[in-house]
Write a protein that holds these residues in place. Sequence first.
Motif, short mmCIF file in Angstrom:
data_model
loop_
_atom_site.label_atom_id
_atom_site.label_comp_id
_atom_site.label_asym_id
_atom_site.label_seq_id
_atom_site.Cartn_x
_atom_site.Cartn_y
_atom_site.Cartn_z
N ARG A 1 -25.76 28.05 -9.84
CA ARG A 1 -25.76 26.79 -9.11
C ARG A 1 -26.81 26.80 -7.97
O ARG A 1 -26.84 27.74 -7.18
CB ARG A 1 -24.37 26.57 -8.54
N PRO A 2 -27.64 25.75 -7.87
CA PRO A 2 -28.62 25.70 -6.79
C PRO A 2 -27.95 25.67 -5.42
O PRO A 2 -26.85 25.14 -5.26
CB PRO A 2 -29.36 24.37 -7.04
N GLY A 3 -28.60 26.28 -4.43
CA GLY A 3 -28.10 26.25 -3.06
C GLY A 3 -27.13 27.36 -2.73
O GLY A 3 -26.73 27.52 -1.58
N VAL A 4 -26.73 28.16 -3.74
CA VAL A 4 -25.72 29.19 -3.49
C VAL A 4 -26.37 30.53 -3.13
O VAL A 4 -25.92 31.22 -2.24
CB VAL A 4 -24.81 29.36 -4.73
N GLN B 1 -23.46 13.74 -2.36
CA GLN B 1 -22.15 14.37 -2.58
C GLN B 1 -22.21 15.89 -2.43
O GLN B 1 -23.05 16.56 -3.01
CB GLN B 1 -21.64 14.02 -3.98
N VAL B 2 -21.26 16.40 -1.65
CA VAL B 2 -21.10 17.85 -1.46
C VAL B 2 -19.90 18.30 -2.29
O VAL B 2 -18.88 17.62 -2.33
CB VAL B 2 -20.82 18.16 0.03
N GLY B 3 -20.02 19.45 -2.94
CA GLY B 3 -18.85 19.98 -3.64
C GLY B 3 -19.20 20.53 -5.01
O GLY B 3 -20.36 20.59 -5.40
N GLN B 4 -18.16 20.90 -5.73
CA GLN B 4 -18.35 21.57 -7.01
C GLN B 4 -19.15 20.72 -7.99
O GLN B 4 -19.96 21.23 -8.74
CB GLN B 4 -16.99 21.91 -7.60
N THR B 5 -18.90 19.41 -8.01
CA THR B 5 -19.66 18.55 -8.91
C THR B 5 -20.82 17.87 -8.18
O THR B 5 -21.53 17.06 -8.75
CB THR B 5 -18.75 17.48 -9.56
N GLY B 6 -21.00 18.22 -6.91
CA GLY B 6 -22.12 17.71 -6.13
C GLY B 6 -23.08 18.83 -5.79
O GLY B 6 -23.47 19.59 -6.66
N LYS B 7 -23.44 18.93 -4.51
CA LYS B 7 -24.40 19.96 -4.09
C LYS B 7 -23.73 20.99 -3.19
O LYS B 7 -22.76 20.68 -2.49
CB LYS B 7 -25.55 19.29 -3.32
N THR B 8 -24.27 22.20 -3.22
CA THR B 8 -23.80 23.25 -2.33
C THR B 8 -24.71 23.26 -1.10
O THR B 8 -25.93 23.34 -1.24
CB THR B 8 -23.88 24.62 -3.03
N VAL B 9 -24.11 23.14 0.08
CA VAL B 9 -24.90 23.03 1.31
C VAL B 9 -24.54 24.15 2.28
O VAL B 9 -23.43 24.68 2.26
CB VAL B 9 -24.69 21.65 1.99
N ILE C 1 -10.19 22.21 -2.94
CA ILE C 1 -10.95 23.44 -3.22
C ILE C 1 -12.34 23.11 -3.79
O ILE C 1 -13.31 23.79 -3.51
CB ILE C 1 -10.13 24.36 -4.17
N GLN C 2 -12.42 22.01 -4.56
CA GLN C 2 -13.72 21.64 -5.16
C GLN C 2 -14.73 21.26 -4.10
O GLN C 2 -15.92 21.49 -4.26
CB GLN C 2 -13.55 20.47 -6.15
N HIS C 3 -14.26 20.63 -3.02
CA HIS C 3 -15.17 20.24 -1.94
C HIS C 3 -15.54 21.46 -1.09
O HIS C 3 -16.72 21.68 -0.78
CB HIS C 3 -14.54 19.16 -1.04
N VAL C 4 -14.54 22.26 -0.78
CA VAL C 4 -14.75 23.44 0.07
C VAL C 4 -15.76 24.39 -0.57
O VAL C 4 -16.60 24.99 0.11
CB VAL C 4 -13.41 24.15 0.34
N ALA C 5 -15.73 24.49 -1.91
CA ALA C 5 -16.68 25.37 -2.62
C ALA C 5 -18.12 25.01 -2.31
O ALA C 5 -19.00 25.86 -2.35
CB ALA C 5 -16.44 25.27 -4.13
N GLY C 6 -18.36 23.75 -1.95
CA GLY C 6 -19.73 23.30 -1.70
C GLY C 6 -20.19 23.38 -0.26
O GLY C 6 -21.36 23.14 0.02
N MET C 7 -19.27 23.75 0.68
CA MET C 7 -19.68 23.72 2.09
C MET C 7 -19.12 24.87 2.94
O MET C 7 -19.41 24.96 4.12
CB MET C 7 -19.32 22.37 2.74
N GLU C 8 -18.37 25.78 2.32
CA GLU C 8 -17.70 26.80 3.13
C GLU C 8 -18.66 27.79 3.77
O GLU C 8 -18.30 28.52 4.69
CB GLU C 8 -16.63 27.54 2.30
N GLU C 9 -19.92 27.84 3.29
CA GLU C 9 -20.91 28.76 3.87
C GLU C 9 -21.58 28.16 5.12
O GLU C 9 -22.48 28.78 5.69
CB GLU C 9 -21.98 29.12 2.84
N SER C 10 -21.21 26.94 5.50
CA SER C 10 -21.78 26.33 6.71
C SER C 10 -21.46 27.22 7.92
O SER C 10 -20.39 27.83 7.97
CB SER C 10 -21.17 24.94 6.94
N ASP C 11 -22.39 27.27 8.89
CA ASP C 11 -22.18 28.16 10.05
C ASP C 11 -20.97 27.71 10.88
O ASP C 11 -20.11 28.51 11.22
CB ASP C 11 -23.43 28.19 10.94
#
Length: 351
Positions: free
Chosen positions: A182-185, A278-286, A300-310
């Motif tokens: 997945r891009p962004g990961v 859109q951020v999340g599993q079916t969106g983008k990882t930020v 959980i699907q949303h958190v997967a896409g943003m949990e690495e935020s500082d």
Amino acid sequence: MGAMNAEELAQYKGVFVFAQQVDNVLSNISFELVGEGKRLAQKLDTQVTAVLIGSGVAGLVDELAAYGADRVIVVDDKELEVYRTEPYAHALASVINEYKPEIMLVGATAIGRDLGPTVSARVATGLTADCTLLEIGDFPVTPMPGKEQKPNQLLMTRPAFGGNTIATIACPDNRPQMATVRPGVMQKLEKNPGAKAEVINYNPGFTRNNKYTDVLEVVKEVSNIKDIMDAKILVSGGRGVGSAENFKMLEELAEVLGGQVSCSRAVVDSGWLPRDLQVGQTGKTVRPTVYFAIGISGAIQHVAGMEESDIIIAINKDADAPIFDVADYGIVGDLNKIVPALTEQLKKEVK
């Protein structure tokens, strides 16, 4: 798909990544994959090779070297000018058969999701799609009676069952071990402009067949939306924002902070904002420096896409919302009151 014997498996060495380019510009995922490939290659005491496919793309080699590629295999042919499944699959499958990589990584982009499975079928190996974590380790991960535990396998982790569980998958009996990522990961390495890579020019020959399509026209969608994956500050809204009109509040907050608005899947499904945001599993990882989660419950699907935020700041009227489990700062209350008050306060600070 028969299992390979030990002698066949031993012929496959090195970590290869597909270096995606569009209009002779390398996609960011290419550098992310080179970085990740380098990390895996060090554990296997081998090198990372980028496979660059296109027409007139030799000028992109140095950029791949600068981001860590030890070697670049260039497949350059007029038939490869615009992405089409057949010539690109022929190019990549030929490279795999000729140079025998142990691991082959492809970005889970629109191109990669088409190319990866086509190529894996051609070279008779498995493919783990949409991976979010890659490691080198023993498989099975925990020893099982009567089953040999093989070392130095690629352990590919991805969300499964709609993101409700995480599966770790391996491909111990066939090579290459293939994954789309997945891009962004994954993290790209620091750019080293002076670095050089070994270059191999390889052309398997292209003969048009009944699987070749003709691209009649490429229509580029003109979008003035900045990529949320590049934003340092994201003000993200969920279903709790209530309406498209209410996103005006979030836009005002983003403007004061010099950030950008993003959203959860529910917002896109309601037609309030475009899918690009859109951020999340079916969106983008930020991975922004600051992520505001406003009216987002935190599935959980949303958190997967943003949990690495500082820093994650959550605003939600439900004190039990799962978003507060990942938030660094949380405000329980009515976002209609909190967001404008926060914007006003920040305006004063900025002045």
